[in-house]
Design an enzyme around this catalytic site. Structure first.
Site, PDB file in Angstrom:
ATOM      1  N   SER A 222      17.363 -15.064   8.528  1.00 10.52           N
ATOM      2  CA  SER A 222      18.232 -14.912   9.623  1.00 10.52           C
ATOM      3  C   SER A 222      19.184 -15.871  10.138  1.00 10.52           C
ATOM      4  O   SER A 222      19.919 -15.856  10.949  1.00 10.52           O
ATOM      5  CB  SER A 222      17.207 -14.679  10.931  1.00 10.52           C
ATOM      6  OG  SER A 222      16.445 -15.861  11.189  1.00 10.52           O
TER       7      SER A 222
ATOM      8  N   HIS B 291      20.256  -9.444   5.600  1.00  7.45           N
ATOM      9  CA  HIS B 291      19.538  -9.741   6.952  1.00  7.45           C
ATOM     10  C   HIS B 291      19.487  -8.152   7.740  1.00  7.45           C
ATOM     11  O   HIS B 291      20.352  -7.842   8.218  1.00  7.45           O
ATOM     12  CB  HIS B 291      20.252 -10.791   7.674  1.00  7.45           C
ATOM     13  CG  HIS B 291      19.458 -10.931   8.877  1.00  7.45           C
ATOM     14  ND1 HIS B 291      20.288 -11.357  10.021  1.00  7.45           N
ATOM     15  CD2 HIS B 291      18.333 -11.063   9.222  1.00  7.45           C
ATOM     16  CE1 HIS B 291      19.245 -11.532  11.104  1.00  7.45           C
ATOM     17  NE2 HIS B 291      18.278 -11.158  10.835  1.00  7.45           N
TER      18      HIS B 291
ATOM     19  N   GLU C 243      23.181  -7.244   8.140  1.00  8.03           N
ATOM     20  CA  GLU C 243      24.177  -8.298   8.032  1.00  8.03           C
ATOM     21  C   GLU C 243      24.277  -8.645   6.507  1.00  8.03           C
ATOM     22  O   GLU C 243      22.985  -8.976   5.860  1.00  8.03           O
ATOM     23  CB  GLU C 243      23.931  -9.667   8.592  1.00  8.03           C
ATOM     24  CG  GLU C 243      24.375  -9.496  10.069  1.00  8.03           C
ATOM     25  CD  GLU C 243      24.192 -10.972  10.649  1.00  8.03           C
ATOM     26  OE1 GLU C 243      25.180 -11.461  11.324  1.00  8.03           O
ATOM     27  OE2 GLU C 243      23.133 -11.409  10.759  1.00  8.03           O
TER      28      GLU C 243
ATOM     29  N   ASN D 119      22.618 -14.016  14.866  1.00  5.95           N
ATOM     30  CA  ASN D 119      21.648 -14.976  15.798  1.00  5.95           C
ATOM     31  C   ASN D 119      22.620 -16.025  16.317  1.00  5.95           C
ATOM     32  O   ASN D 119      22.147 -16.704  17.162  1.00  5.95           O
ATOM     33  CB  ASN D 119      20.431 -15.573  14.720  1.00  5.95           C
ATOM     34  CG  ASN D 119      19.512 -14.658  14.901  1.00  5.95           C
ATOM     35  OD1 ASN D 119      18.974 -14.010  15.542  1.00  5.95           O
ATOM     36  ND2 ASN D 119      19.136 -14.292  13.514  1.00  5.95           N
TER      37      ASN D 119
END
Length: 291
Positions: A123, A144, A156, A194
């Protein structure tokens, strides 16, 4: 190292919440999946979570029993990493520590076929750095998934510096084939999801730390005022406060910017073992625990 056929056989490394969710999603799309972990107890919990997820779909009428059984037949479990020798793709969902991921990829580099793709569900960590543990950096990529994997549509896809166009296209096509929406991102700390989400969660924790509001009030403001389906502190508990801390530390180290400093209260909760839902308490209490 030409990849001539579609991805069919996949090993997932790690049978935790993310790994089992990825395995379920792939198996539901008629792919052959091996779920690997170090302990039989972890594998058993992962299998049980997958079976429970599929049973919920049966109860809702989205699957029949025969379809469920066919999906489960696509899934095997393993305690032996050597079982990766014939797979087309490995997706690692191991703990969010670079040393663990690089050690895994280094071992798999010796086991797998020369054209096997290596994807990481990290992540926040560098795909470029991870790829240096292998002799196939052009075949290493980030994939991800979002939690819960069977429900959330986004993946992702992160290119390392050496990731080839062919590897990217294979992973992009796989994501589309399993009903996900792939979004390409460059290899920077936290990627996009993130890099945006974790500072917001961290700032929510600072408001509690500074006595601005109680956790319930912080979450209520974001749910009612910003239409968030889940408040940032409830979401932090769902993700795991240890994971939130690790990602904030990756952002701070990667960018060298004080705006990414983890809130001291987040660090204190992690030190106390108050990691969120999985521990029974975080910013909120779970599983009947008392404050």
């Amino acid at each position: 190292m030409k990849m001539t056929k579609a991805i069919q056989k996949i090993m997932i490394i790690g049978a935790g919440q993310m790994g089992s969710g990825i395995a379920q999603t792939l198996a539901q799309n008629d792919l052959s999946v091996t779920l690997y972990d170090l302990g039989q107890d972890v594998l058993d919990r992962g299998q049980a979570a997958i079976a429970a997820g599929l049973n919920r779909l049966v109860i809702k009428g989205n699957l029949n029993v025969q379809e469920r059984d066919l999906i489960l037949a696509n899934l095997t479990t393993s305690l032996n990493l050597e079982d990766a020798k014939d797979v087309d793709l490995v997706i690692e969902a191991a703990p969010e520590q670079m040393e663990i991921k690089k050690a895994l990829f280094a071992r798999l580099d010796l086991i797998c076929k020369p054209n096997t793709l290596f994807a990481s569900n990290t992540s926040s960590l560098s795909i470029t750095d991870m790829a240096t543990a292998t002799k196939r950096p052009q075949l290493v990529i980030g994939m991800h998934f979002m939690n819960p994997v069977p429900i959330m549509p986004l993946v992702e896809i992160i290119r390392g510096l050496a990731t080839s166009e062919e590897a990217f296209e294979h992973i992009n096509r796989l994501a589309l084939a399993i009903g996900k929406t792939p979004v390409e991102v460059k290899d920077f700390p936290g990627f996009i999801s993130n890099r945006l989400l974790m500072p917001m969660i961290n700032e929510a924790i600072f408001t509690v730390y500074e006595g601005v509001a109680e956790p319930e009030s912080v979450d209520q403001i974001m749910r009612l005022g910003m239409k968030y389906p889940m408040g940032p502190l409830e979401l932090a508990d769902f993700i795991g406060l240890d994971t939130c801390l690790a990602i904030m530390e990756t952002l701070q180290q990667g960018f060298g910017d004080s705006k990414y400093r983890p809130c001291p209260l987040l660090r204190k909760y992690v030190q106390a073992g108050w990691l969120g839902r999985k521990a029974g308490r975080g910013f909120f209490l779970y599983n009947g625990q008392q404050g």
